[in-house]
Design an enzyme around this catalytic site. Structure first.
Site, PDB file in Angstrom:
ATOM      1  N   SER A 570     -63.551 -19.024 -41.358  1.00 26.60           N
ATOM      2  CA  SER A 570     -63.856 -18.613 -39.988  1.00 26.60           C
ATOM      3  C   SER A 570     -63.760 -19.807 -39.052  1.00 26.60           C
ATOM      4  O   SER A 570     -64.021 -20.955 -39.448  1.00 26.60           O
ATOM      5  CB  SER A 570     -65.269 -18.028 -39.921  1.00 26.60           C
ATOM      6  OG  SER A 570     -65.689 -17.888 -38.581  1.00 26.60           O
ATOM      7  N   TYR A 595     -74.066 -17.620 -40.321  1.00 21.75           N
ATOM      8  CA  TYR A 595     -72.788 -17.134 -40.838  1.00 21.75           C
ATOM      9  C   TYR A 595     -71.777 -18.273 -40.876  1.00 21.75           C
ATOM     10  O   TYR A 595     -71.148 -18.531 -41.910  1.00 21.75           O
ATOM     11  CB  TYR A 595     -72.271 -15.997 -39.951  1.00 21.75           C
ATOM     12  CG  TYR A 595     -70.789 -15.713 -40.131  1.00 21.75           C
ATOM     13  CD1 TYR A 595     -70.296 -15.224 -41.327  1.00 21.75           C
ATOM     14  CD2 TYR A 595     -69.894 -15.948 -39.092  1.00 21.75           C
ATOM     15  CE1 TYR A 595     -68.947 -14.968 -41.492  1.00 21.75           C
ATOM     16  CE2 TYR A 595     -68.545 -15.704 -39.239  1.00 21.75           C
ATOM     17  CZ  TYR A 595     -68.072 -15.207 -40.444  1.00 21.75           C
ATOM     18  OH  TYR A 595     -66.734 -14.969 -40.610  1.00 21.75           O
ATOM     19  N   LYS A 599     -69.820 -20.386 -44.153  1.00 23.66           N
ATOM     20  CA  LYS A 599     -68.379 -20.622 -44.258  1.00 23.66           C
ATOM     21  C   LYS A 599     -68.086 -22.109 -44.387  1.00 23.66           C
ATOM     22  O   LYS A 599     -67.229 -22.525 -45.180  1.00 23.66           O
ATOM     23  CB  LYS A 599     -67.667 -20.043 -43.024  1.00 23.66           C
ATOM     24  CG  LYS A 599     -67.681 -18.521 -42.939  1.00 23.66           C
ATOM     25  CD  LYS A 599     -66.822 -17.885 -44.021  1.00 23.66           C
ATOM     26  CE  LYS A 599     -66.630 -16.409 -43.805  1.00 23.66           C
ATOM     27  NZ  LYS A 599     -65.818 -15.770 -44.855  1.00 23.66           N
TER      28      LYS A 599
END
Length: 784
Positions: A570, A595, A599
């Site tokens: 991402s 999040y 990643k």
């Protein structure tokens, strides 16, 4: 026997009990004085300035309620001191709080009668990790930053709390009756030792009154009898607690536990079913707020409700430093609240007869009041530690009297215990340690499937590209955010078959079976949770799925001798200080959301893995914001529940599934104040995965590529363009910013174009048209 906690130090009737209690209280008082004097220091030598009480139920509600109620009596300290409360097991309170604190100056109180309550211990473990991350894992960190309050010294010692930091309770004290003990440490830190002693003295005064006053003069007895009359004779099943003082904000919540956990029983002491209704439903709110919330129902509704109005006669009259400068104008506001309290109780009692005669003449029936609603009004001379102690003890003894009348035991709570046991049975399933749900009821099985399952949006489109390019495809998915239907449609679209295995990358057995039963050359890794806002609320879940799952996958690949990996990463891994367009040479940083953090951690793990073992060939695809759908409209984005991404929210509003779009923030430094993102068609993104796979099959090492169009579009621009392209309108509202969102993010995609031979083909208009085509054909997604 909680009344024993209020005994004077040299009580003549119960000297042994008094000595036992005051041994612990005196130790607590010494700690309070030490903290107030600025002599309590953390492991680095800095003065403690924040204290966090971690507890639940009686270990939280009582101390929280009293600390807030006595805010006017907060004592001055050598260094500024703040007291905080954490209780919820989901971690949301800690998530909001920890970033405001410094580990070096924070002290945690772990309050748990059994020292086995999962809510409390899970929060305690999280803050322990938070401390040790910055201060190290040496014993001195626990010694200087944790206090324990429990009946179980051996468990506190096992957890690591030093003996001198342990304060003891006794089994004869119920949790909801324990604020008078060392569970009240946060209260004493707030109002000081003298204030805490006054709180105990007020309760003791009511204890004596309850013991000695005749029934007709005995206030707890009268309160109890009024409650029984309303409940058992007038059939009034709900009771509202309405304090007209904002400091009593948590009093209704405290009484909910005190009354409903004590007397919410249907079995008598003789093990026979009760013949009468027992405890009513207790609820309430600060009176001035409640007037604008539910007083309409109280005055003119169809439900009978008994009420307790509570108010101090005087306030702002002691020149306390927390309000002294504004005392005169604040007194007028208090009189306003007091007049409303008396007016509301009068209107409930007397209805139309409380109105002026001329006002009643010709008054429409819908403006009239029946009255005859029972209520009690409790007036305190002022809200002080002493009077609050009296008030709480009144309700404690009221509860006891009612339990005697109903012949039930007010000191157990077996209705609470079984739910905890069942939760412990379900936890291994949710954590992935157990998979057999066959013994559960159908409803619970369905709920667990929602938590653990899903076939991915990007993955299904990538399957199309892979199959059309001639690859054999095996899909391992736990069905967490979509439907197996998407994979059936993939096969319909391509005319080719794929193999589907329902499983989870966190489960070693699932992975090993797939690798042992199939010849696999490469892996494309999409599996993981992906909502920015949700990741801030449940970080441990994200760490488990995204990081731990990726480690399990890499280990399984290594066991199987498979070393080609495409990781769907991402753009959130980039440092927020970077200015768009973002290129791969820019530094990664600490992402503003969990999040992105997961990643980044996985990227770093894979990079180090490829350095340590040259057999690995790894592609890191940092994609931006995928939107759109397959041109057929047969597959697309179908999130479960409320969408976290923009485009499915837009299409669901357009198709009528949702009322309006929430745009999170319109005050960013962008062209129209809304966030700017690089939106990429999901088919372009899927094709990028195919290109990266071909690249890695012919190369070694670890390499990152940005996958985006190189253009930024604002949220409002996307909404407006969607309306223009598709001829539909999308209602929207501006909502507060979401935690973790940045103002602008779009890609420099030159490296991917040059090295992967990949080029984005679709425009924003194409993306929005295909998104609507999908949603229009599938108004409820993959559901039949």
């Amino acid at each position: 026997m909680h009344w024993a906690l209020r005994l004077p130090k040299h009580d003549q009737d119960y000297p042994e009990l008094a000595e036992l209690v005051h041994q612990q209280l005196d130790r607590m008082y010494q700690l309070v004085d030490k903290v107030h004097a600025g002599q309590c220091r953390g492991s680095t030598g800095e003065v403690i300035q924040d204290v966090v009480n971690i507890g639940v139920g009686g270990s939280d509600l009582g101390p929280l309620m009293v600390s807030h109620a006595l805010s006017d009596y907060k004592v001055s300290t050598a260094k500024p001191l703040k007291v905080h409360f954490v209780s919820t097991m989901d971690g949301s309170q800690l998530s909001d709080l920890l970033h405001q604190l410094r580990p070096e100056t924070t002290l945690f109180i772990i309050s748990s009668k059994s020292f086995g309550t999962i809510d409390t211990l899970s929060n305690a473990q999280t803050v322990r990790q938070w401390l040790e991350k910055d201060l190290g894992t040496q014993n001195s960190v626990i010694q200087h930053h944790f206090i324990g309050v429990s009946t179980k010294p051996e468990k506190m010692t096992e957890w690591g709390i030093a003996a001198e930091n342990q304060f003891l309770l006794w089994d004869w004290v119920g949790g909801r009756y324990s604020l008078w003990s060392c569970i009240g440490l946060p209260i004493a830190l707030q109002i000081g030792v003298d204030g805490f002693k006054q709180l105990l003295a007020g309760a003791y005064a009511i204890d004596q009154h309850f013991q000695k006053a005749s029934f007709e003069q005995n206030i707890p007895v009268l309160m109890a009898l009024l409650g029984v009359w309303n409940n058992n004779f007038l059939n009034i099943q709900t009771h509202a607690v309405l304090p007209y003082d904002g400091r009593l904000k948590y009093f209704a919540s405290y009484l909910q536990q005190l009354e409903m956990e004590s007397n919410g029983k249907s079995i008598q002491r003789n093990n026979q079913k009760v013949d009468l209704n027992t405890c009513p439903i207790v609820w309430g709110e600060v009176g001035p707020n409640a007037q604008h919330a539910f007083y309409q129902l109280l005055h003119q509704g169809t439900h009978a409700v008994s009420c307790d109005f509570i108010a101090p006669v005087q306030r702002y009259n002691s020149n306390q430093f927390t309000y002294a400068e504004s005392a005169e104008s604040l007194i007028e506001q208090h009189h306003l609240a007091l007049s409303n309290c008396l007016a509301q109780s009068r209107l409930l009692a007397f209805g139309n007869t409380a109105l002026n005669a001329h006002e009643l003449s010709g008054l429409p029936v819908y403006k009239q009041y029946e009255g005859n609603q029972p209520s009690s009004t409790l007036l305190l001379q002022e809200l002080s530690p002493y009077s609050l102690g009296m008030l709480i003890a009144l309700y404690e003894h009221k509860v006891f009297v009612q339990s005697v009348i109903w012949n039930i035991n007010p000191f157990d709570q077996w209705g609470v215990e079984k739910g905890k046991e069942i939760a412990n049975q379900l936890l291994p399933i949710l954590n992935g340690k157990e998979k057999d749900v066959s013994q559960l009821d159908a409803s619970t099985q369905g709920l667990i499937k929602i938590l653990l399952g899903g076939a991915g949006y990007i993955g299904s489109h990538t399957c199309v590209e892979l199959l059309e390019a001639g690859h054999e495809v095996i899909v391992l998915d736990n069905l967490s955010n979509s439907s197996e239907e998407s994979l059936k449609r993939v096969q319909e679209l391509t005319g080719k078959t794929l193999k589907f295995v329902q499983g989870d990358i966190r489960y070693q057995n699932d992975l090993d079976q797939v690798f042992s039963n199939n010849k696999i050359d490469a892996v494309i890794h999409f599996a993981g949770l992906k909502a920015v806002g949700e990741s801030q609320q449940i970080p441990l879940t994200y760490f488990d799925h995204n990081i731990a799952g990726s480690v399990q996958l890499a280990q399984a690949m290594q066991r199987a001798g498979v070393f080609n990996l495409v990781f769907s990463s991402s753009a959130t891994v980039y440092d927020e200080a970077n200015i768009s367009p973002l290129d791969e040479n820019m530094p990664t940083g600490m992402p503003s959301n969990n999040y992105g953090y997961t990643k980044l951690i996985v990227e770093q793990l894979l990079e180090k893995l490829s350095i340590a073992d040259e057999r690995w060939s790894i592609a890191l695809l940092r994609y931006f914001n995928p939107v759109g759908a397959h041109k057929s409209g047969r597959i697309g984005e179908d999130p479960q529940g409320i969408p976290n991404n923009l485009m499915p929210y837009v299409t669901q509003v357009a198709v009528g599934r949702r009322d309006k779009l929430s745009i999170y923030g319109d005050d960013y430094d962008t062209v129209d104040g809304t966030g700017v993102r690089d939106y990429i068609h999901v088919v372009d993104l899927a094709n990028a995965h195919l290109c990266a796979l071909n690249n890695r099959l012919a190369a070694q090492g670890c390499r990152a590529w940005n996958i985006g169009t190189g253009n930024g579009s604002s949220v409002l621009e996307v909404k407006n363009t969607f309306e223009q392209v598709n001829g539909v309108s999308v209602a929207y509202e501006i909502a507060p910013r979401r935690s973790g969102d940045v103002a602008t993010s779009f890609a420099n995609n030159v490296r991917a174009i040059k090295e992967l031979g990949w080029t984005p083909k679709y425009t924003l208009e194409d993306m929005l048209a295909d998104s609507w085509n999908w949603q229009k054909q599938n108004p409820t997604g993959y559901q039949a």
